[in-house]
Scaffold this motif. Structure first.
Motif, PDB file in Angstrom:
ATOM      1  N   SER A 137       2.165  18.337   8.229  1.00 50.97           N
ATOM      2  CA  SER A 137       3.567  17.964   8.030  1.00 50.97           C
ATOM      3  C   SER A 137       3.673  16.631   7.302  1.00 50.97           C
ATOM      4  O   SER A 137       4.480  16.478   6.398  1.00 50.97           O
ATOM      5  CB  SER A 137       4.311  17.899   9.368  1.00 50.97           C
ATOM      6  OG  SER A 137       3.801  16.846  10.184  1.00 50.97           O
ATOM      7  N   HIS A 138       2.824  15.677   7.697  1.00 47.14           N
ATOM      8  CA  HIS A 138       2.776  14.366   7.031  1.00 47.14           C
ATOM      9  C   HIS A 138       1.558  13.622   7.549  1.00 47.14           C
ATOM     10  O   HIS A 138       0.832  14.128   8.407  1.00 47.14           O
ATOM     11  CB  HIS A 138       4.066  13.582   7.271  1.00 47.14           C
ATOM     12  CG  HIS A 138       4.311  13.191   8.691  1.00 47.14           C
ATOM     13  ND1 HIS A 138       4.533  14.110   9.682  1.00 47.14           N
ATOM     14  CD2 HIS A 138       4.354  11.976   9.300  1.00 47.14           C
ATOM     15  CE1 HIS A 138       4.721  13.487  10.832  1.00 47.14           C
ATOM     16  NE2 HIS A 138       4.602  12.188  10.631  1.00 47.14           N
ATOM     17  N   ASN A 139       1.333  12.428   7.040  1.00 40.52           N
ATOM     18  CA  ASN A 139       0.032  11.783   7.258  1.00 40.52           C
ATOM     19  C   ASN A 139      -0.136  11.087   8.599  1.00 40.52           C
ATOM     20  O   ASN A 139      -1.241  10.682   8.931  1.00 40.52           O
ATOM     21  CB  ASN A 139      -0.220  10.769   6.131  1.00 40.52           C
ATOM     22  CG  ASN A 139       0.601   9.485   6.304  1.00 40.52           C
ATOM     23  OD1 ASN A 139       0.215   8.593   7.062  1.00 40.52           O
ATOM     24  ND2 ASN A 139       1.726   9.364   5.618  1.00 40.52           N
ATOM     25  N   PRO A 141      -0.833   9.652  12.367  1.00 43.36           N
ATOM     26  CA  PRO A 141      -1.996  10.021  13.185  1.00 43.36           C
ATOM     27  C   PRO A 141      -1.687  10.943  14.359  1.00 43.36           C
ATOM     28  O   PRO A 141      -2.601  11.598  14.867  1.00 43.36           O
ATOM     29  CB  PRO A 141      -2.526   8.668  13.680  1.00 43.36           C
ATOM     30  CG  PRO A 141      -1.402   7.706  13.502  1.00 43.36           C
ATOM     31  CD  PRO A 141      -0.605   8.200  12.347  1.00 43.36           C
ATOM     32  N   ASP A 142      -0.431  11.019  14.794  1.00 39.45           N
ATOM     33  CA  ASP A 142      -0.123  11.959  15.875  1.00 39.45           C
ATOM     34  C   ASP A 142      -0.033  13.398  15.358  1.00 39.45           C
ATOM     35  O   ASP A 142       0.119  14.338  16.153  1.00 39.45           O
ATOM     36  CB  ASP A 142       1.164  11.568  16.619  1.00 39.45           C
ATOM     37  CG  ASP A 142       2.328  11.288  15.700  1.00 39.45           C
ATOM     38  OD1 ASP A 142       2.118  10.635  14.660  1.00 39.45           O
ATOM     39  OD2 ASP A 142       3.452  11.717  16.009  1.00 39.45           O
ATOM     40  N   HIS A 143      -0.161  13.580  14.043  1.00 44.05           N
ATOM     41  CA  HIS A 143      -0.126  14.917  13.443  1.00 44.05           C
ATOM     42  C   HIS A 143      -1.443  15.280  12.757  1.00 44.05           C
ATOM     43  O   HIS A 143      -1.737  16.450  12.560  1.00 44.05           O
ATOM     44  CB  HIS A 143       1.021  15.014  12.433  1.00 44.05           C
ATOM     45  CG  HIS A 143       2.358  14.773  13.048  1.00 44.05           C
ATOM     46  ND1 HIS A 143       3.260  15.780  13.312  1.00 44.05           N
ATOM     47  CD2 HIS A 143       2.932  13.628  13.524  1.00 44.05           C
ATOM     48  CE1 HIS A 143       4.339  15.265  13.897  1.00 44.05           C
ATOM     49  NE2 HIS A 143       4.159  13.961  14.036  1.00 44.05           N
ATOM     50  N   THR A 144      -2.187  14.257  12.373  1.00 44.06           N
ATOM     51  CA  THR A 144      -3.398  14.478  11.570  1.00 44.06           C
ATOM     52  C   THR A 144      -4.664  14.066  12.312  1.00 44.06           C
ATOM     53  O   THR A 144      -5.725  13.931  11.710  1.00 44.06           O
ATOM     54  CB  THR A 144      -3.326  13.655  10.263  1.00 44.06           C
ATOM     55  OG1 THR A 144      -3.147  12.265  10.606  1.00 44.06           O
ATOM     56  CG2 THR A 144      -2.176  14.106   9.389  1.00 44.06           C
ATOM     57  N   GLY A 233       7.760  19.168  12.159  1.00 47.47           N
ATOM     58  CA  GLY A 233       7.046  17.934  11.846  1.00 47.47           C
ATOM     59  C   GLY A 233       7.906  16.777  12.309  1.00 47.47           C
ATOM     60  O   GLY A 233       8.541  16.855  13.370  1.00 47.47           O
ATOM     61  N   ASP A 234       7.987  15.716  11.522  1.00 45.72           N
ATOM     62  CA  ASP A 234       8.867  14.603  11.883  1.00 45.72           C
ATOM     63  C   ASP A 234      10.066  14.490  10.948  1.00 45.72           C
ATOM     64  O   ASP A 234      10.714  13.438  10.883  1.00 45.72           O
ATOM     65  CB  ASP A 234       8.102  13.270  11.908  1.00 45.72           C
ATOM     66  CG  ASP A 234       7.263  13.139  13.173  1.00 45.72           C
ATOM     67  OD1 ASP A 234       7.302  14.060  14.013  1.00 45.72           O
ATOM     68  OD2 ASP A 234       6.561  12.125  13.313  1.00 45.72           O
ATOM     69  N   ALA A 235      10.378  15.591  10.231  1.00 44.05           N
ATOM     70  CA  ALA A 235      11.617  15.593   9.446  1.00 44.05           C
ATOM     71  C   ALA A 235      12.802  15.389  10.389  1.00 44.05           C
ATOM     72  O   ALA A 235      13.823  14.836  10.014  1.00 44.05           O
ATOM     73  CB  ALA A 235      11.756  16.907   8.681  1.00 44.05           C
ATOM     74  N   HIS A 284       9.368  18.690  17.035  1.00 47.69           N
ATOM     75  CA  HIS A 284       7.989  18.348  17.421  1.00 47.69           C
ATOM     76  C   HIS A 284       7.923  17.366  18.595  1.00 47.69           C
ATOM     77  O   HIS A 284       7.125  17.550  19.510  1.00 47.69           O
ATOM     78  CB  HIS A 284       7.270  17.753  16.203  1.00 47.69           C
ATOM     79  CG  HIS A 284       5.789  17.667  16.348  1.00 47.69           C
ATOM     80  ND1 HIS A 284       4.914  18.548  15.757  1.00 47.69           N
ATOM     81  CD2 HIS A 284       5.023  16.795  17.050  1.00 47.69           C
ATOM     82  CE1 HIS A 284       3.668  18.234  16.092  1.00 47.69           C
ATOM     83  NE2 HIS A 284       3.703  17.175  16.859  1.00 47.69           N
ATOM     84  N   HIS A 285       8.711  16.320  18.564  1.00 47.35           N
ATOM     85  CA  HIS A 285       8.558  15.269  19.569  1.00 47.35           C
ATOM     86  C   HIS A 285       9.577  15.332  20.698  1.00 47.35           C
ATOM     87  O   HIS A 285       9.634  14.426  21.524  1.00 47.35           O
ATOM     88  CB  HIS A 285       8.633  13.886  18.895  1.00 47.35           C
ATOM     89  CG  HIS A 285       7.419  13.582  18.064  1.00 47.35           C
ATOM     90  ND1 HIS A 285       6.137  13.721  18.546  1.00 47.35           N
ATOM     91  CD2 HIS A 285       7.290  13.155  16.780  1.00 47.35           C
ATOM     92  CE1 HIS A 285       5.275  13.386  17.597  1.00 47.35           C
ATOM     93  NE2 HIS A 285       5.946  13.051  16.522  1.00 47.35           N
ATOM     94  N   ASP A 286      10.379  16.376  20.741  1.00 46.71           N
ATOM     95  CA  ASP A 286      11.440  16.421  21.744  1.00 46.71           C
ATOM     96  C   ASP A 286      10.889  16.962  23.070  1.00 46.71           C
ATOM     97  O   ASP A 286      10.422  18.107  23.154  1.00 46.71           O
ATOM     98  CB  ASP A 286      12.595  17.302  21.255  1.00 46.71           C
ATOM     99  CG  ASP A 286      13.849  17.061  22.067  1.00 46.71           C
ATOM    100  OD1 ASP A 286      14.835  16.577  21.494  1.00 46.71           O
ATOM    101  OD2 ASP A 286      13.838  17.356  23.289  1.00 46.71           O
TER     102      ASP A 286
HETATM  103 ZN   LIG Z   1       5.107  12.236  14.787  1.00 46.51          ZN
END
Ligand SMILES: [Zn+2]
Length: 301
Positions: A137-139, A141-144, A233-235, A284-286
């Motif tokens: 989704s993006h770079n 660290p909580d995703h990659t 993702g974090d959009a 994602h983070h909810d």
């Molecule tokens: Zn995130």
């Protein structure tokens, strides 16, 4: 005067974002009959905890309100192919008794061994080597956190995100964390110019949103019984942010990625996709989403 120049700027940013979604490049148009992803697995990536949610939720909670935050990886089966979308926080955090991070208003991440990737992949019946694509989704660290586990996989990342994280030369670097390089410079990467139909049948489509980072993307997954699911993702940070269109107040990110201008465009893109595809939004983070998910080896189909 100032207001109208702001509007002109916003209009220019919108035009640029729309153009970015349709630029030419190695975009796989739908080349096959419409299809479905067979299974969508949710991998538990542990939790984060922030002492002050206000910065993220923008005045929707009183100052000093703490918040728990979820993290995930997702596994998608498409015929004989396996794909990840995001890889959660680095599994090494499971060895840290107090978790990682948490200075000032930052998020402290924790995970147990059971929340690391290998046992959850094993429960599905695969290993990292079976995974063909890792969509990112993006770079951050909580995703990659665990991309380097997937040595044989091709990373699907937006070109402008890849260029952003390699702008200093060398291996892709995210924000300074325990992680160092996100993955090695010679890891197979497919740099995407806007929206990308992963399997050519509309079953998994990565849509460029920008906003949170220069090349943020979301994943739309089509399932026979569940219907369309949009992985945020974090959009979108929290569902309440999206519902009220409130932009997190994180000073550095606002300066780096112009959130005040770019996040609303990402919100509107997400809203248009939800409406057009009649998709569910999985934020994602909810933490409320997290409580309602079923985790691997259970799956959505
Ligand atoms: Zn995130």
């Amino acid at each position: 005067m100032k207001r109208s120049s702001g509007l002109v700027l916003a209009a220019a940013a919108l035009a640029a974002a729309l153009a970015a979604s349709y630029v030419s490049g190695p975009i796989a148009a739908q080349t096959r009959e419409p299809g479905y992803a067979d299974r969508l697995y949710v991998i538990d990536g542990g939790l984060g905890h922030a002492g002050d949610a206000g910065a993220w939720m923008n005045m929707m909670v009183p100052p000093g309100t703490a918040v728990d935050i979820s993290a995930y990886a997702h596994v998608i089966r498409h015929g004989n192919d396996w794909m990840m979308f995001d890889t959660s926080t680095n599994d090494i955090i499971a060895t840290m008794p107090n978790g990682f991070g948490g200075a000032a208003n930052a998020i402290r991440w924790t995970k147990t061994q059971a929340q690391t990737l290998p046992p959850q992949l094993k429960a599905i019946g695969i290993t990292a080597d079976d995974v063909r694509y890792v969509g990112v989704s993006h770079n951050h660290p909580d995703h990659t956190g665990n991309i380097s586990l997937f040595k044989k996989s091709t990373v699907l990342i937006q070109r402008r995100e890849y260029e952003f994280i390699t702008r200093n030369g060398g291996a892709p670097q995210g924000p300074p964390t325990l992680q160092g390089a996100i993955f090695s410079r010679n890891h197979p990467v497919s740099q995407l110019d806007g929206d990308y139909d992963v399997f050519g049948d509309g079953s998994v489509i990565l849509f460029y949103t920008g906003g949170h980072t220069p090349g943020s993307q979301v994943a739309l997954v089509r399932l026979r019984n569940t219907g369309y699911v949009l992985l945020s993702g974090d959009a979108v940070h929290f569902r309440s942010n999206f519902d009220t269109r409130r932009i997190p107040r994180i000073q550095a990110a606002n300066e780096e990625n112009r959130w005040l201008e770019t996040v609303p465009l990402a919100f509107e893109r997400v809203a248009a996709l939800l409406q057009f595809y009649k998709a569910q939004l999985w934020v994602h983070h909810d933490i409320e989403d997290y409580k309602n998910r079923k985790f691997a080896p259970q799956f959505y189909d």
